[in-house]
Design an enzyme around this catalytic site. Structure first.
Site, PDB file in Angstrom:
ATOM      1  N   HIS A  18       0.843  -1.203   0.000  1.00 20.27           N
ATOM      2  CA  HIS A  18       0.000   0.000   0.000  1.00 20.27           C
ATOM      3  C   HIS A  18       0.873   1.245   0.000  1.00 20.27           C
ATOM      4  CE1 HIS A  18      -4.076  -1.721   1.613  1.00 20.27           C
ATOM      5  NE2 HIS A  18      -3.621  -2.356   0.545  1.00 20.27           N
TER       6      HIS A  18
ATOM      7  N   TYR B 112      -8.875   5.354   8.091  1.00 19.71           N
ATOM      8  CA  TYR B 112      -8.939   5.701   9.515  1.00 19.71           C
ATOM      9  C   TYR B 112      -9.967   6.824   9.645  1.00 19.71           C
ATOM     10  CZ  TYR B 112      -4.645   3.105  10.616  1.00 19.71           C
ATOM     11  OH  TYR B 112      -3.710   2.117  10.805  1.00 19.71           O
TER      12      TYR B 112
ATOM     13  N   PRO C  59      -3.256  -0.597  19.018  1.00 18.01           N
ATOM     14  CA  PRO C  59      -3.000  -0.990  17.632  1.00 18.01           C
ATOM     15  C   PRO C  59      -3.203   0.120  16.590  1.00 18.01           C
ATOM     16  CG  PRO C  59      -5.041  -1.980  18.424  1.00 18.01           C
ATOM     17  CD  PRO C  59      -4.428  -1.281  19.592  1.00 18.01           C
TER      18      PRO C  59
ATOM     19  N   LYS D 257       1.833  -0.908  15.166  1.00 12.76           N
ATOM     20  CA  LYS D 257       3.244  -1.043  15.545  1.00 12.76           C
ATOM     21  C   LYS D 257       3.601  -2.315  16.311  1.00 12.76           C
ATOM     22  CE  LYS D 257       4.874   2.486  13.680  1.00 12.76           C
ATOM     23  NZ  LYS D 257       5.056   2.018  12.338  1.00 12.76           N
TER      24      LYS D 257
HETATM   25  C1  LIG Z   1      -5.753  -9.839  20.895  1.00 12.17           C
HETATM   26  C2  LIG Z   1      -4.679  -9.053  20.186  1.00 12.17           C
HETATM   27  C3  LIG Z   1      -4.980  -8.381  18.994  1.00 12.17           C
HETATM   28  C4  LIG Z   1      -4.006  -7.629  18.362  1.00 12.17           C
HETATM   29  N1  LIG Z   1      -4.340  -6.944  17.229  1.00 12.17           N
HETATM   30  C5  LIG Z   1      -3.396  -6.177  16.640  1.00 12.17           C
HETATM   31  C6  LIG Z   1      -3.713  -5.421  15.487  1.00 12.17           C
HETATM   32  O1  LIG Z   1      -4.841  -5.424  15.006  1.00 12.17           O
HETATM   33  N2  LIG Z   1      -2.730  -4.647  14.929  1.00 12.17           N
HETATM   34  C7  LIG Z   1      -1.439  -4.617  15.470  1.00 12.17           C
HETATM   35  O2  LIG Z   1      -0.565  -3.925  14.940  1.00 12.17           O
HETATM   36  N3  LIG Z   1      -1.128  -5.337  16.534  1.00 12.17           N
HETATM   37  C8  LIG Z   1      -2.063  -6.102  17.140  1.00 12.17           C
HETATM   38  N4  LIG Z   1      -1.731  -6.806  18.237  1.00 12.17           N
HETATM   39  C9  LIG Z   1      -0.344  -6.749  18.695  1.00 12.17           C
HETATM   40  C10 LIG Z   1       0.565  -7.779  18.011  1.00 12.17           C
HETATM   41  O3  LIG Z   1      -0.172  -8.912  17.628  1.00 12.17           O
HETATM   42  C11 LIG Z   1       1.675  -8.127  18.989  1.00 12.17           C
HETATM   43  O4  LIG Z   1       2.394  -6.949  19.238  1.00 12.17           O
HETATM   44  C12 LIG Z   1       2.613  -9.246  18.489  1.00 12.17           C
HETATM   45  O5  LIG Z   1       1.954 -10.481  18.493  1.00 12.17           O
HETATM   46  C13 LIG Z   1       3.850  -9.322  19.377  1.00 12.17           C
HETATM   47  O6  LIG Z   1       4.577 -10.488  19.128  1.00 12.17           O
HETATM   48  P1  LIG Z   1       5.316 -11.250  20.314  1.00 12.17           P
HETATM   49  O7  LIG Z   1       5.967 -12.420  19.690  1.00 12.17           O
HETATM   50  O8  LIG Z   1       6.116 -10.297  21.082  1.00 12.17           O
HETATM   51  O9  LIG Z   1       4.149 -11.698  21.320  1.00 12.17           O
HETATM   52  P2  LIG Z   1       2.975 -12.806  21.095  1.00 12.17           P
HETATM   53  O10 LIG Z   1       2.546 -12.814  19.677  1.00 12.17           O
HETATM   54  O11 LIG Z   1       1.973 -12.516  22.153  1.00 12.17           O
HETATM   55  O12 LIG Z   1       3.703 -14.154  21.391  1.00 12.17           O
HETATM   56  C14 LIG Z   1       4.027 -14.563  22.712  1.00 12.17           C
HETATM   57  C15 LIG Z   1       3.965 -16.072  22.779  1.00 12.17           C
HETATM   58  O13 LIG Z   1       4.341 -16.488  24.088  1.00 12.17           O
HETATM   59  C16 LIG Z   1       3.471 -17.523  24.476  1.00 12.17           C
HETATM   60  N5  LIG Z   1       3.459 -17.655  25.934  1.00 12.17           N
HETATM   61  C17 LIG Z   1       2.718 -16.990  26.839  1.00 12.17           C
HETATM   62  N6  LIG Z   1       2.953 -17.445  28.070  1.00 12.17           N
HETATM   63  C18 LIG Z   1       3.907 -18.402  27.956  1.00 12.17           C
HETATM   64  C19 LIG Z   1       4.555 -19.247  28.883  1.00 12.17           C
HETATM   65  N7  LIG Z   1       4.251 -19.220  30.185  1.00 12.17           N
HETATM   66  N8  LIG Z   1       5.482 -20.118  28.426  1.00 12.17           N
HETATM   67  C20 LIG Z   1       5.768 -20.188  27.103  1.00 12.17           C
HETATM   68  N9  LIG Z   1       5.175 -19.410  26.172  1.00 12.17           N
HETATM   69  C21 LIG Z   1       4.254 -18.532  26.596  1.00 12.17           C
HETATM   70  C22 LIG Z   1       2.141 -17.117  23.894  1.00 12.17           C
HETATM   71  O14 LIG Z   1       1.245 -18.204  23.789  1.00 12.17           O
HETATM   72  C23 LIG Z   1       2.551 -16.579  22.542  1.00 12.17           C
HETATM   73  O15 LIG Z   1       2.570 -17.566  21.541  1.00 12.17           O
HETATM   74  C24 LIG Z   1      -2.701  -7.558  18.901  1.00 12.17           C
HETATM   75  C25 LIG Z   1      -2.397  -8.245  20.073  1.00 12.17           C
HETATM   76  C26 LIG Z   1      -3.371  -8.975  20.731  1.00 12.17           C
HETATM   77  C27 LIG Z   1      -3.005  -9.669  22.015  1.00 12.17           C
END
Ligand SMILES: Cc1cc2nc3c(=O)[nH]c(=O)nc-3n(C[C@H](O)[C@H](O)[C@H](O)COP(=O)(O)OP(=O)(O)OC[C@H]3O[C@@H](n4cnc5c(N)ncnc54)[C@H](O)[C@@H]3O)c2cc1C
Length: 395
Positions: free
Chosen positions: A72, A201, A294, A298
């Site tokens: 985009h 938006y 969100p 970011k």
């Molecule tokens: C419900 C939701 C909707 C979202 N929607 C958007 C959006 O529309 N737009 C946007 O930009 N961002 C969005 N986000 C934010 C974005 O998805 C996150 O910033 C991104 O997933 C971050 O990646 P991560 O790997 O740091 O964390 P996560 O993707 O949360 O990964 C963390 C992992 O650790 C695992 N975990 C948790 N506890 C334990 C444990 N005790 N032991 C082992 N593993 C564990 C979890 O199961 C998960 O798989 C959203 C987040 C959420 C929660």
């Protein structure tokens, strides 16, 4: 078990870190509480910024993204009666890509499979130990009920906001900042072609709305709703009527096409930062260290940027016994985290209105004034474009 880096969490941060480390000859073992199917089906982010796409391409994860992702040039900003395009490509020569987090997660899973990565899904009782020593370890119970232990040179806490890594840092060793917003997002996925070529938006007195998309056949929409909203109060008709009103159905001939809703959820809005992003041999990345609302798209991009900095830092620490980059990791990552935290807060507070409660009329005038400035001034539009399309990883 013994490895170089024990990674807690198989989300985008954890799997990308294992991928980048492996390319540098650093071994890792990943521990994840959920099933693989659950992790790959989680509907979350959908927009990749320029530097994320470049990083994924550079480490061999860009093939399907280049085939199926939708670049985009910018976004639309609108308020009742007016819609304006902010063209990132013209302003700063950078784009964003529509490519769902589910797709990124599947690409990462396939790449780690091909490399024979050890990942323990469905782990329970995950706990981190001896973080202040040079031989920390992780214990957990695996899917078959066996008690296991991973000894490592370092632990990467990539376990999101509710995992054990952040909690393993003692209160006296960390500082946190938090902002809870007085509204949530009701998000839906719908099996219908997007009614727009790029994201819309929309500021509206009833509340903010966003028209996003996942593919040529699947649309993603969000409505600002009060905190504590019960999904049962939102029928399909109420959702589509709210979207039509806020997104401007009928405005200058534009029409919103509804379709079957396949997923719906309510997402609270929160900003959170923890510093430092390191405690002894524990290094935090992604949502484990910070949360953004969100609105600025970011969250996923920040997780990618963190591990792009963390992977070479751990490689230097483990393979060259050089602690310099690891010592610099937290400050380098936080510089970008705070930039994105500000941008996400700014987009959120510019676009969310008092909604059903009416809100503060002074705030509403300031918001519209900001929107007029951002859409009519090259300087204003360029600032938004630079932040939205993403600053360089090393910013
Ligand atoms: C419900 C939701 C909707 C979202 N929607 C958007 C959006 O529309 N737009 C946007 O930009 N961002 C969005 N986000 C934010 C974005 O998805 C996150 O910033 C991104 O997933 C971050 O990646 P991560 O790997 O740091 O964390 P996560 O993707 O949360 O990964 C963390 C992992 O650790 C695992 N975990 C948790 N506890 C334990 C444990 N005790 N032991 C082992 N593993 C564990 C979890 O199961 C998960 O798989 C959203 C987040 C959420 C929660």
């Amino acid at each position: 078990m013994r490895t170089h880096v024990a990674i807690v969490g198989a989300g985008p941060a954890g799997l990308l870190l294992s991928h980048l480390l492996a390319q540098d000859g650093v071994d890792s073992i990943v521990v994840e509480t959920r099933t693989r199917a659950y992790v790959e089906a989680r509907i979350r982010a959908g927009i990749l910024e320029n530097s994320t796409v470049e990083l994924l391409r550079s480490c061999g994860l860009g093939d399907r993204l280049d085939r199926e992702g939708d670049p985009h040039r910018g976004i639309y900003l609108q308020w009742p009666g007016e819609r304006h395009h902010v063209n990132f490509a013209d302003l700063i020569d950078r784009k964003v890509w529509i490519y769902g987090q589910t797709e990124v997660q599947r690409d990462l899973g396939a790449a780690r499979d091909a490399a024979g990565q050890q990942i323990h899904y469905e782990a329970t009782d995950v706990a981190l130990h001896d973080l202040g020593t040079e031989q920390p370890h992780v214990t957990f119970t695996d899917a078959d009920g066996r008690a296991l232990r991973i000894d490592a040179d370092a632990i990467a806490g990539c376990d999101g906001s509710f995992g054990p890594s952040r909690a393993a840092v003692p209160d006296l060793a960390k500082q946190t900042w938090e902002r809870t917003y007085p509204y949530s997002w009701l998000g839906i996925l719908a099996d219908v072609a997007p009614s727009t070529d790029e994201l819309i938006y929309a500021w509206h007195p009833d509340g903010f709305a966003l028209h996003s998309m996942r593919s040529a056949r699947v649309s993603r929409f969000y409505l600002q709703v009060p905190n504590g909203t019960d999904l049962a109060d939102w029928s399909d008709d109420r959702i589509w009527d709210g979207l039509a009103a806020r997104l401007g159905h009928g405005q200058d001939g534009w029409a919103l096409t509804p379709g079957p809703i396949t997923d719906r959820s309510v997402l609270p809005m929160r900003s959170f930062v923890m510093a430092p992003m390191r405690h002894g041999r524990l290094f935090l990345a992604g949502d484990a260290a910070h949360i953004v609302p969100p609105t600025g798209a970011k969250g996923l991009n920040l997780a990618v940027a963190d591990v792009a900095l963390l992977a070479p830092a751990l490689t230097a620490l483990i393979r060259k016994k050089d602690p310099g980059p690891a010592d610099a990791y937290s400050d380098a990552a936080l510089r970008r985290v705070w930039r994105c935290t500000h941008f996400s807060w700014w987009m959120t507070t510019m676009l969310h209105t008092g909604g059903a409660d009416g809100g503060d009329p002074f705030d509403a005038e300031l918001q519209q004034s900001q929107l007029r400035w951002v859409t009519s001034s090259t300087a204003g539009a360029t600032g938004l474009a630079e932040n939205y399309a993403g600053l360089p990883i090393e910013f």
